[in-house]
Motif scaffolding. Structure first.
Motif, PDB file in Angstrom:
ATOM      1  N   GLN A 170       0.854  -1.179   0.000  1.00  0.00           N
ATOM      2  CA  GLN A 170       0.000   0.000   0.000  1.00  0.00           C
ATOM      3  C   GLN A 170       0.897   1.237   0.000  1.00  0.00           C
ATOM      4  O   GLN A 170       1.770   1.376   0.842  1.00  0.00           O
ATOM      5  CB  GLN A 170      -0.915   0.020   1.234  1.00  0.00           C
ATOM      6  CG  GLN A 170      -1.989  -1.047   1.235  1.00  0.00           C
ATOM      7  CD  GLN A 170      -3.137  -0.723   0.273  1.00  0.00           C
ATOM      8  OE1 GLN A 170      -3.198   0.364  -0.294  1.00  0.00           O
ATOM      9  NE2 GLN A 170      -4.037  -1.679   0.096  1.00  0.00           N
ATOM     10  N   ALA A 172       0.309   4.456   0.637  1.00  0.00           N
ATOM     11  CA  ALA A 172       0.209   5.431   1.731  1.00  0.00           C
ATOM     12  C   ALA A 172      -0.856   5.040   2.741  1.00  0.00           C
ATOM     13  O   ALA A 172      -1.495   5.896   3.335  1.00  0.00           O
ATOM     14  CB  ALA A 172      -0.085   6.819   1.165  1.00  0.00           C
ATOM     15  N   ALA A 173      -1.061   3.752   2.942  1.00  0.00           N
ATOM     16  CA  ALA A 173      -2.141   3.310   3.825  1.00  0.00           C
ATOM     17  C   ALA A 173      -1.659   2.254   4.803  1.00  0.00           C
ATOM     18  O   ALA A 173      -0.787   1.446   4.496  1.00  0.00           O
ATOM     19  CB  ALA A 173      -3.303   2.754   2.998  1.00  0.00           C
ATOM     20  N   THR A 174      -2.242   2.271   5.995  1.00  0.00           N
ATOM     21  CA  THR A 174      -2.050   1.219   6.976  1.00  0.00           C
ATOM     22  C   THR A 174      -3.148   0.190   6.776  1.00  0.00           C
ATOM     23  O   THR A 174      -4.296   0.538   6.499  1.00  0.00           O
ATOM     24  CB  THR A 174      -2.139   1.784   8.402  1.00  0.00           C
ATOM     25  OG1 THR A 174      -1.124   2.782   8.579  1.00  0.00           O
ATOM     26  CG2 THR A 174      -1.945   0.691   9.442  1.00  0.00           C
ATOM     27  N   LYS A 205       2.329   1.141   5.729  1.00  0.00           N
ATOM     28  CA  LYS A 205       2.426   1.560   4.333  1.00  0.00           C
ATOM     29  C   LYS A 205       3.786   1.168   3.756  1.00  0.00           C
ATOM     30  O   LYS A 205       4.792   1.143   4.458  1.00  0.00           O
ATOM     31  CB  LYS A 205       2.218   3.070   4.202  1.00  0.00           C
ATOM     32  CG  LYS A 205       3.288   3.915   4.877  1.00  0.00           C
ATOM     33  CD  LYS A 205       3.003   5.395   4.674  1.00  0.00           C
ATOM     34  CE  LYS A 205       4.091   6.245   5.332  1.00  0.00           C
ATOM     35  NZ  LYS A 205       3.835   7.699   5.158  1.00  0.00           N
ATOM     36  N   GLN A 206       3.792   0.821   2.471  1.00  0.00           N
ATOM     37  CA  GLN A 206       4.968   0.427   1.708  1.00  0.00           C
ATOM     38  C   GLN A 206       5.627  -0.855   2.232  1.00  0.00           C
ATOM     39  O   GLN A 206       6.752  -1.172   1.869  1.00  0.00           O
ATOM     40  CB  GLN A 206       5.980   1.573   1.646  1.00  0.00           C
ATOM     41  CG  GLN A 206       5.414   2.814   0.972  1.00  0.00           C
ATOM     42  CD  GLN A 206       6.433   3.926   0.795  1.00  0.00           C
ATOM     43  OE1 GLN A 206       7.630   3.697   0.918  1.00  0.00           O
ATOM     44  NE2 GLN A 206       5.947   5.111   0.496  1.00  0.00           N
TER      45      GLN A 206
END
Length: 241
Positions: A170, A172-174, A205-206
């Motif tokens: 993702q 920019a997401a948790t 994220k990432q």
């Protein structure tokens, strides 16, 4: 509830009257997740008064809820029953009494960043796989979106037998994963797949991940993804030899 995975997530636990307990699974700016394992003989009722809108999901058991809005210009009272795998939004600044209707209850509390914008018609409204339409997802996954907004998405996802997901991350997401049945495995493409902890898994994220279901039976997950959905998921391309 099995607490053997507690150290895996660095959980904080609090007694609610032995043996009832509360576990804070995730406490981040964009996501808060807590689990409560309740026993009727020790904790027959629970009282909630949250400062922000909070989504409650029943993992196991059945509860009776009574809610009051004392700070409103027009005070109201609402009541309902929540059963296994049903959830609803509890509006900020409301008073909610929860009475256990079964000997044991396990529930999950979820807060997303700035969820004070929950629409009036979404508050205290039961949602489940039986009240929302499923949407076909990638590789035969079935998704029931329990709620979706600017700050994230809460859903139930069914993964078919012998499922192997393509590695992705993702941007920019948790992401939070909680298995409702069976054993879910998560791989980062570098180490052997690991079983998802009994209280769920937080993926930042990432961070590379792929969900695996090697069993002969379908598995269902409660999933939460934070942030605008338009940023989406990025596939990790494998290197060619």
């Amino acid at each position: 509830m099995n607490t053997s995975d507690q150290n895996t997530l660095g959980l904080m636990s609090h007694s609610l009257g032995d043996p009832s307990k509360r576990f804070i699974t995730c406490q981040r700016e964009d996501l808060f997740v807590a689990h409560e394992s309740l026993y009727q003989h020790a904790t027959p009722t629970r009282f909630y008064h949250h400062q922000a809108d909070t989504f409650v999901f029943i993992i196991k058991g059945e509860v009776y809820l009574q809610q009051k809005t004392p700070l409103s210009l027009h005070p109201t009272e609402k009541e309902t029953v929540l059963k296994t795998h049903q959830g609803m939004w509890l509006a900020a600044q409301t008073l909610t009494n929860v009475t256990l209707l079964t000997p044991t209850v396990e529930l999950c509390l979820i807060r997303l960043h700035s969820t004070g914008h929950i629409e009036e018609n979404e508050r205290f409204k039961k949602v489940s796989s039986g009240t929302v339409e499923f949407t076909p997802g990638r590789n035969h996954i079935k998704t029931w979106p329990l709620w979706q907004g600017a700050t994230g998405k809460i859903a139930l996802e069914l993964y078919p037998p012998h499922y192997k997901e393509t590695l992705y991350y993702q941007k920019a997401a948790t992401q939070y994963l909680f298995p409702l049945n069976g054993i879910t495995y998560v791989s980062n493409g570098k180490k052997p797949p690991e079983a998802c902890p009994t209280l769920g898994k937080i993926i930042c994220k990432q961070e590379r991940r792929a969900i695996l279901n090697p069993s002969k039976e379908s598995i269902t997950l409660l999933t939460v993804v934070t942030g605008p959905q338009s940023k989406g998921r990025i596939l990790v391309l494998s290197k060619q030899n």
